[in-house]
Design a protein around this motif. Structure first.
Motif, PDB file in Angstrom:
ATOM      1  N   THR A 156      -6.958  11.456   9.049  1.00 36.71           N
ATOM      2  CA  THR A 156      -7.479  10.270   8.368  1.00 36.71           C
ATOM      3  C   THR A 156      -6.344   9.449   7.762  1.00 36.71           C
ATOM      4  N   ALA A 157      -5.303  10.128   7.277  1.00 35.26           N
ATOM      5  CA  ALA A 157      -4.151   9.413   6.725  1.00 35.26           C
ATOM      6  C   ALA A 157      -3.466   8.576   7.797  1.00 35.26           C
ATOM      7  N   SER A 158      -3.336   9.141   9.000  1.00 33.70           N
ATOM      8  CA  SER A 158      -2.720   8.408  10.112  1.00 33.70           C
ATOM      9  C   SER A 158      -3.581   7.214  10.522  1.00 33.70           C
ATOM     10  N   ALA A 159      -4.900   7.431  10.582  1.00 37.31           N
ATOM     11  CA  ALA A 159      -5.814   6.336  10.931  1.00 37.31           C
ATOM     12  C   ALA A 159      -5.763   5.234   9.885  1.00 37.31           C
ATOM     13  N   LEU A 160      -5.631   5.623   8.621  1.00 38.21           N
ATOM     14  CA  LEU A 160      -5.562   4.639   7.546  1.00 38.21           C
ATOM     15  C   LEU A 160      -4.279   3.821   7.650  1.00 38.21           C
TER      16      LEU A 160
ATOM     17  N   THR B 254     -11.505   8.370   4.170  1.00 40.15           N
ATOM     18  CA  THR B 254     -12.695   8.093   4.975  1.00 40.15           C
ATOM     19  C   THR B 254     -13.444   6.859   4.477  1.00 40.15           C
ATOM     20  N   GLN B 255     -13.670   6.788   3.165  1.00 39.37           N
ATOM     21  CA  GLN B 255     -14.374   5.632   2.616  1.00 39.37           C
ATOM     22  C   GLN B 255     -13.544   4.361   2.776  1.00 39.37           C
ATOM     23  N   LEU B 256     -12.239   4.485   2.575  1.00 40.97           N
ATOM     24  CA  LEU B 256     -11.381   3.307   2.714  1.00 40.97           C
ATOM     25  C   LEU B 256     -11.351   2.810   4.152  1.00 40.97           C
TER      26      LEU B 256
ATOM     27  N   ILE C  16     -12.598  -0.968   5.216  1.00 43.29           N
ATOM     28  CA  ILE C  16     -11.629  -1.819   5.917  1.00 43.29           C
ATOM     29  C   ILE C  16     -12.185  -2.259   7.267  1.00 43.29           C
ATOM     30  N   ALA C  17     -12.805  -1.314   7.987  1.00 41.31           N
ATOM     31  CA  ALA C  17     -13.376  -1.650   9.299  1.00 41.31           C
ATOM     32  C   ALA C  17     -14.447  -2.725   9.154  1.00 41.31           C
TER      33      ALA C  17
ATOM     34  N   THR D  64     -14.467  -6.529  10.726  1.00 37.96           N
ATOM     35  CA  THR D  64     -15.589  -7.053  11.522  1.00 37.96           C
ATOM     36  C   THR D  64     -16.085  -8.371  10.949  1.00 37.96           C
ATOM     37  N   ALA D  65     -16.226  -8.418   9.623  1.00 37.72           N
ATOM     38  CA  ALA D  65     -16.696  -9.643   8.979  1.00 37.72           C
ATOM     39  C   ALA D  65     -15.700 -10.780   9.142  1.00 37.72           C
TER      40      ALA D  65
END
Length: 445
Positions: free
Chosen positions: A8-12, A103-105, A109-110, A114-115
């Protein structure tokens, strides 16, 4: 909160990098872009708990930290938004008194991406929208929002009806965005004031105070001013808080430095407006923690080096002349209690007033060790040392922080005695000049 993992850290890290690519400018003041995105997201900024909005040049973070500690001591859950971070981005967003999870972040962000639909949006605007989204969807009792830069056109100023606003001391900083007119800068900070919304203002220069008074009149409010409507001072090892109709005898704040006495006054005024109990205010002052603000480092690789020599190691992220004066005052107080050679280990961004920063330490610091700040547009250490030698005579360049701390130890020990027969006095070493440099130090802890 979901547990953070390397994945998750890498994805963030990837998601944050993608946000940085949405706008060519790191900072582009204005509200139209974030208002567009927030509207698409359903206006989460209009669904926050009672909100305290805090602007200013110096002391914002400390004031936020004290107010948060007071609120939590009263059993309240607090949303908190600050910037920049020191070690990892999640520090900026505290959701219901817990640092946001990866995870929440990633989720918020996603949804912001999108918005936004690929349109220009600065990094700070995107992350501010993400924070508001997280706050709106999690119950809490209070929301404490720190302005990023300026006030009037800062992305956080989409907040329409704060419960109260606070403005800490205003001084010159970020001149490339805010200019060098102190009254004009004060006007930008006062831009967070809203019609009929109470405001409390920390110590200010006369020109800034006049601007704040005018902004209050425009918004049909009478701001409370430090020194007139409330004040704090040290007395017999305690903190005394006074306003027009009461006096509180309190412990000194856990944050060190005379400037924190004044920051505490603003935090107490805001806390009382939010109906936080006197006992919780007292407890918050005792328990508040805010890294890299006159932090005495006693653990970690750099602290271990200094401890072996018998010296002291301090860390502070202040980066403008006003902050340097407060920092130098605190170092002078330590010097009066326990004399030691003061050695600065300094790295600073190239757009800062390094001459003004160093001026505060003339007659106090014995030497300066210059370092760079990896990954940031720092002033070349060689240039920094040229400026330092004009003020302190002794200055050296170090290749990295470890070398800088060891050089500071050796330099301090050498300066502490005139002959080899005299005893060595271990130095007091202060790593300072940038929050980014402070982050490098804390990352190694």
């Amino acid at each position: 909160m979901t547990e953070n993992t390397p994945a998750t850290a890498s994805a963030l890290e990837t998601a944050l990098a993608q946000l940085s690519a949405l706008h060519p400018k790191k900072i582009d003041l204005g509200l139209s872009r974030i208002e567009r995105v927030l509207s698409t997201l359903g206006d989460p900024h209009k669904k926050l708990p009672p909100t305290v909005h805090i602007a200013g040049t110096n002391g914002k973070g400390s004031t936020v930290a004290m107010l948060r500690a007071m609120a939590e001591a009263d059993g309240l859950k607090a949303h908190v938004y600050t910037s920049p971070h020191l070690v990892h981005f999640r520090e900026r967003i505290v959701v219901a008194s817990e640092e946001i999870s990866d995870t929440q972040l990633l989720d918020v962000i996603a949804r912001v991406q999108t918005a936004n639909d690929g349109q220009p949006l600065s990094f700070f605007e995107a992350t501010t929208a993400a924070a508001f989204l997280a706050f709106a969807e999690t119950p809490a009792d209070i929301c404490i929002i720190e302005v990023g830069l300026g006030g009037r056109y800062d992305a956080t100023n989409v907040i329409e009806n704060p419960a109260v606003v606070g403005i800490t001391p205003v001084d010159l900083d970020h001149a490339e965005f805010l200019g060098r007119d102190i009254a004009g800068i004060g006007r930008e900070k006062a831009g967070i004031m809203k019609p009929y919304c109470p405001a409390a203002v920390g110590p200010q220069r006369d020109a800034v105070r006049a601007v704040m008074e005018a902004a209050g009149n425009k918004n049909n409010i009478t701001p409370l001013f430090w020194g007139q409507d409330f004040r704090t001072y040290r007395q017999h090892g305690r903190l005394v808080y006074e306003n027009g109709n009461s006096l509180m005898d309190l412990p000194l704040p856990a944050l060190i430095g005379e400037h924190q006495i004044k920051n505490a006054g603003l935090a107490i005024t805001l806390a009382r407006h939010m109906q936080i109990s006197d006992r919780a205010i007292e407890r918050g002052l005792e328990t508040v923690s805010w890294p890299a603000r006159l932090q005495n480092l006693t653990t970690g690789p750099y602290a271990d080096l200094v401890a072996e020599s018998g010296g002291e190691l301090w860390l502070d992220g202040g980066h403008n002349p006003h902050a340097a004066l407060a920092l130098a005052s605190a170092m002078a107080e330590l010097e009066s209690e326990t004399p030691r050679p003061l050695i600065l280990v300094t790295g600073i961004l190239a757009n800062k007033d390094i001459g003004g920063f160093l001026d505060a330490f003339q007659g106090l610091a014995s030497a300066v060790i210059g370092v760079t700040i990896p990954g940031h547009a720092a002033l070349a250490p060689e240039t920094l040392i040229e400026l330092a030698r004009a003020r302190f005579t002794t200055g050296y360049v170090a290749s990295n922080l470890t070398a800088a701390v060891q050089l500071a130890i050796n330099t301090g020990e050498g300066l502490s005695r005139q002959t080899v027969d005299e005893p060595i006095i271990p130095p007091r070493i202060l790593i300072c000049g940038s929050l980014y440099l402070a982050g490098e130090v804390l990352s190694a802890q």
